[in-house]
Design an enzyme around this catalytic site. Structure first.
Site, PDB file in Angstrom:
ATOM      1  N   CYS A 257       9.062  -3.035  -0.681  1.00  0.00           N
ATOM      2  CA  CYS A 257       9.503  -1.640  -0.624  1.00  0.00           C
ATOM      3  C   CYS A 257       9.956  -1.317   0.800  1.00  0.00           C
ATOM      4  O   CYS A 257       9.511  -1.926   1.763  1.00  0.00           O
ATOM      5  CB  CYS A 257       8.417  -0.691  -1.124  1.00  0.00           C
ATOM      6  SG  CYS A 257       6.797  -0.940  -0.386  1.00  0.00           S
TER       7      CYS A 257
ATOM      8  N   SER B  37       4.786  -4.316   1.239  1.00  0.00           N
ATOM      9  CA  SER B  37       5.471  -3.302   2.047  1.00  0.00           C
ATOM     10  C   SER B  37       6.387  -3.971   3.055  1.00  0.00           C
ATOM     11  O   SER B  37       6.187  -5.137   3.408  1.00  0.00           O
ATOM     12  CB  SER B  37       4.444  -2.476   2.814  1.00  0.00           C
ATOM     13  OG  SER B  37       3.855  -3.263   3.831  1.00  0.00           O
ATOM     14  N   ASP B  38       7.368  -3.228   3.534  1.00  0.00           N
ATOM     15  CA  ASP B  38       8.077  -3.686   4.718  1.00  0.00           C
ATOM     16  C   ASP B  38       7.119  -3.520   5.902  1.00  0.00           C
ATOM     17  O   ASP B  38       6.093  -2.853   5.804  1.00  0.00           O
ATOM     18  CB  ASP B  38       9.385  -2.902   4.926  1.00  0.00           C
ATOM     19  CG  ASP B  38      10.362  -3.669   5.825  1.00  0.00           C
ATOM     20  OD1 ASP B  38       9.926  -4.615   6.525  1.00  0.00           O
ATOM     21  OD2 ASP B  38      11.563  -3.327   5.849  1.00  0.00           O
ATOM     22  N   TRP B  39       7.495  -4.118   7.008  1.00  0.00           N
ATOM     23  CA  TRP B  39       6.607  -4.195   8.182  1.00  0.00           C
ATOM     24  C   TRP B  39       6.554  -2.848   8.916  1.00  0.00           C
ATOM     25  O   TRP B  39       7.462  -2.486   9.659  1.00  0.00           O
ATOM     26  CB  TRP B  39       7.113  -5.287   9.108  1.00  0.00           C
ATOM     27  CG  TRP B  39       6.654  -6.680   8.805  1.00  0.00           C
ATOM     28  CD1 TRP B  39       6.210  -7.588   9.736  1.00  0.00           C
ATOM     29  CD2 TRP B  39       6.582  -7.370   7.544  1.00  0.00           C
ATOM     30  NE1 TRP B  39       5.862  -8.776   9.125  1.00  0.00           N
ATOM     31  CE2 TRP B  39       6.085  -8.672   7.792  1.00  0.00           C
ATOM     32  CE3 TRP B  39       6.870  -7.023   6.221  1.00  0.00           C
ATOM     33  CZ2 TRP B  39       5.880  -9.614   6.785  1.00  0.00           C
ATOM     34  CZ3 TRP B  39       6.670  -7.966   5.205  1.00  0.00           C
ATOM     35  CH2 TRP B  39       6.183  -9.225   5.490  1.00  0.00           C
ATOM     36  N   GLY B  40       5.516  -2.085   8.651  1.00  0.00           N
ATOM     37  CA  GLY B  40       5.430  -0.746   9.234  1.00  0.00           C
ATOM     38  C   GLY B  40       5.864   0.330   8.261  1.00  0.00           C
ATOM     39  O   GLY B  40       6.167   1.448   8.678  1.00  0.00           O
TER      40      GLY B  40
END
Ligand code: BGC
Length: 750
Positions: free
Chosen positions: A255, A288-291
């Protein structure tokens, strides 16, 4: 500037418990049981059964271990990677040794095995051309072969999760990451990116389709709110994901950073639970995407299964301490924790990586060079070719090669997808030194490759920094090749205008010699104020490790020019749905919305068709060195399916590759735009040869979203079928009557 600062998430580093303590907790469990006592390791059982069995055997700590990932690279003194992560990698999730569950070693991305910045030891690997370039081949077989190649390098580099399969539609031609994606059309992108994922996963590793969804620009990407109606989203960006997921069953979905209609994509009920998991029946896991995680309970209850690199990038390590609190308070159910663990395990079991553990071993770079070269050369698009300037004649005596560092290499795109080239960087000292840099030129020289193919010619190089000197060389040459580059990358958007006075250079050179061919190395579309003055234009994109060879092969006609545009080239910014880009790169934390309801599902050529804009170059356009004729177009419906057939004949003098494209439009209108790409096929033909092509149209490409029925509806009526060489070409057309039909929302095979 380092990556952390770019993400505006500096606080994150101060939080979280010891990484190594968490990483080793799984190993501290009871000793390994006998194989018979671990039935989930039986490859004869299906992935669902195995995942169920494994979850039943897991402790709560083990479940919590596999839902939380760590960044795999050092970030100066601020963050040190987990000892077990592969250096310079995107991420790491500990395994459960007691249960025989391997650790997840994650690497970016779509063009090959990347290295994340800040690590002294770069991983030098083969790079495919950019995603945009691969899509420009319109050849899913090449996309699959490329995927298989980079997937094998991932596996042989010790990675079992590849963060690849970028498929955000080009809603914004200035988007800095367009080069990572599959163009502007849902069917083309779905077929091409789906094929790439199939290739990657053929190595028994996980491929992660991304960035779900509507992550259409980099400016303000952490905060922007993409506003769009359900029908429009389902008929455009989501449809591209749906097609690719149906074709390839990626074992993971990532995402995105942005918000969609108010909620962050990684805590978005509609995107994750409703569309992906319920409607499409997606069984694997969402990372998740990173952050990109902003909550624990909310994200988990909306459908997020794994928090990536939480300690390095998220404001809190949401899936650790805060999750335990949320569980205690009943905000998250135990059933959902089990579901998260089960989905991750299902992805791993389905991939085959449990039976075939990854191992670092030698890579056959020579073989892989051929794969990337084949991809790059079919992706090169010949946009303009007056008076047969190309292919370069063997008789050309004096050839000038100007600019773009064409003497030493070819450009690549920046950010997390950056692959470091075998043989080192061809150019240093340009662009930012650190993330999203460095700006990397791969050491594959177009100049050298041209010289090798044209031994009789006098080929001279000028670096283009002195316009007058370049023009002088041009005036004294039979043919001029000007190389122009534009560096795009993650975290920033780019203007459509070439930087560093390259437009003026091209103009000066073309004024001196009209037999000028411009070779572009760009992430996506650019404006061409000099277009009428030059004799030819070639779009080579970021052509990958063998880019110089690929460009030379096309320019000399060793192979046909067979790429076609997967994206519209606008003639002016005023033609775009948003002439001014929303957001302010200097204020990355200010919330704002991007109104995608302006174009809705009319993305790219659909918008241009609907608005009656004349593009600089149309979607689907691309010239060949030979000519083709289309004949015998027939359209018929059988059992509700629309089938199109036609003949393609090579009417020229040399072998070439045609890309016949079928566009469909309902006579009574009612779609987001007049027409949609409904089918395509790349065919190679010897001179004089004819082939018959038959294509079946996916029925959803004839349908509109029916909210009441929660599915797709095809309206009964007459439809026009257009066969052509681009979205603006009509070689033949016919009408066909189509019956009304309803289609389910879920995964289907047409
Ligand atoms: C990017 C992702 C990438 C991840 C891991 C993020 O910045 O948006 O595409 O996979 O980093 O490097």
């Amino acid at each position: 500037m380092n990556r952390q600062t770019w993400r505006g998430l500096a606080l994150a580093l101060m939080l979280g418990a010891s990484v190594s303590a968490m990483a080793s907790c799984a190993q501290a469990q009871a000793p390994a049981a006998t194989p018979a006592a671990r039935p989930w390791l039986d490859p004869k059982l299906d992935a669902d059964t195995r995942a169920d069995l494994a979850v039943k055997a897991m402790t709560q700590d083990e479940k919590l271990t596999i839902i939380f990932g760590f960044f795999g690279a050092d970030m100066g003194t601020k963050y040190k990677r987990v000892a077990d992560a592969l250096p310079g990698s995107a991420g790491y999730v500990p395994g459960i040794e007691r249960l025989g569950i391997p650790a997840q070693f994650q690497t970016d991305a779509g063009v090959g095995v990347a290295t994340q910045g800040g690590e002294p030891k770069k991983r030098e690997r083969t790079s495919l051309p950019s995603g945009m370039a691969t899509t420009a081949t319109w050849n899913p077989e090449l996309a699959q072969a490329g995927g298989a190649m980079i997937g094998s390098e991932a596996r042989d580099s010790g990675f079992n999760v590849m963060l690849a399969g970028g498929i955000n539609l080009v809603r914004e031609p200035r988007n800095g990451r367009n080069f990572e994606y599959g163009g502007e059309d849902p069917w083309l992108a779905g077929k091409m990116v789906g094929a790439q994922i199939k290739g990657i996963q053929s190595n028994a590793i996980v491929s992660t389709i991304k960035h779900y969804a509507l992550n259409g620009q980099e400016t303000g990407r952490f905060v922007l709110d993409a506003k769009i109606g359900e029908a429009d989203a389902r008929t455009s960006d989501l449809l591209a994901f749906q097609f690719a997921i149906e074709d390839s069953d990626p074992h993971s979905v990532m995402c995105s950073y942005n918000r969609v209609n108010g909620d962050y994509a990684c805590e978005n009920q509609f995107l994750l639970n409703t569309v992906l998991k319920q409607d499409w029946g997606y069984k694997n896991y969402v990372m998740s995407d990173w952050g990109a995680v902003h909550s624990g309970a909310k994200a988990i209850n909306a459908g997020l299964d794994q928090e990536s690199a939480g300690e390095a990038f998220d404001k809190q390590t949401f899936f650790r301490g805060p999750l335990k609190d949320a569980l205690a308070k009943g905000e998250v159910s135990q059933a959902r924790i089990d579901d998260m663990a089960r989905r991750i395990l299902r992805g791993l079991f389905a991939s085959g990586v449990v039976e075939r553990p990854v191992k670092i071993t030698t890579i056959d770079y020579a073989a892989h060079a051929k794969v990337t070269r084949a991809d790059a050369e079919e992706g090169v698009v010949l946009l303009k070719n007056d008076k047969g300037l190309l292919p370069l004649l063997a008789s050309a005596k004096k050839i000038a090669v100007i600019g773009g560092h064409a003497d030493v290499g070819v450009l690549s795109g920046g950010g997390s997808s950056q692959v470091y080239p075998i043989g080192g960087r061809a150019v240093t000292g340009e662009g930012p030194a650190s993330w999203p840099g460095p700006m990397i030129y791969f050491p594959s020289s177009p100049l050298k490759a041209l010289k090798a193919r044209l031994p009789g010619a006098d080929i001279r190089f000028n670096d283009g920094t002195d316009k007058a000197a370049a023009a002088k060389l041009a005036a004294d040459s039979d043919v001029v090749l000007v190389f122009a580059t534009q560096w795009n990358g993650e975290s920033f958007d780019s203007p459509l205008t070439l930087e560093n006075n390259q437009d003026a250079l091209i103009d000066a050179v073309a004024t001196a010699n009209a037999k000028t061919v411009v070779v572009l190395e760009t992430g996506g579309p650019v404006l061409m104020p000099w277009l009428s003055k030059v004799g030819g234009v070639v779009e080579a994109w970021y052509p990958g490790s063998e880019g110089g060879e690929a460009i030379a092969r096309v320019l000399t006609g060793e192979v046909d020019a067979s790429g076609r545009l997967p994206v519209t080239f606008p003639a002016a910014l005023g033609q775009l749905p948003r002439p001014t880009l929303d957001g302010d790169p200097k204020k990355p934390d200010d919330l704002f919305a991007v109104d995608y309801s302006i174009e809705g599902a009319a993305v790219g050529y659909k918008w241009f068709d609907k608005e009656g804009h004349q593009p600089l170059f149309a979607f689907g356009h691309g010239l060949s060195y030979t000519t083709f004729a289309y004949d015998n177009l027939k359209a018929e419906t059988k059992d509700g399916a629309l089938t199109i057939s036609f003949d393609v004949k090579n009417t020229g003098k040399r072998t070439g590759k045609a890309v016949p494209q079928v566009y469909v439009l309902p006579k009574s209108g009612g779609w987001e735009a007049p027409q949609r790409l409904a089918a395509f096929k790349k065919v190679e033909l010897a001179p004089g040869a004819t082939t018959k092509v038959s294509l079946t149209v996916d029925p959803r490409l004839l349908a509109t979203w029916n909210a009441q029925a929660h599915g797709w509806s095809v309206a009964a009526g007459d439809y026009t079928v257009i066969l052509g060489a681009s979205s603006r070409d009509t070689a033949a057309k016919t009408d066909v009557a189509v019956a009304a039909r309803t289609l389910p929302v879920g995964l289907m095979k047409p």
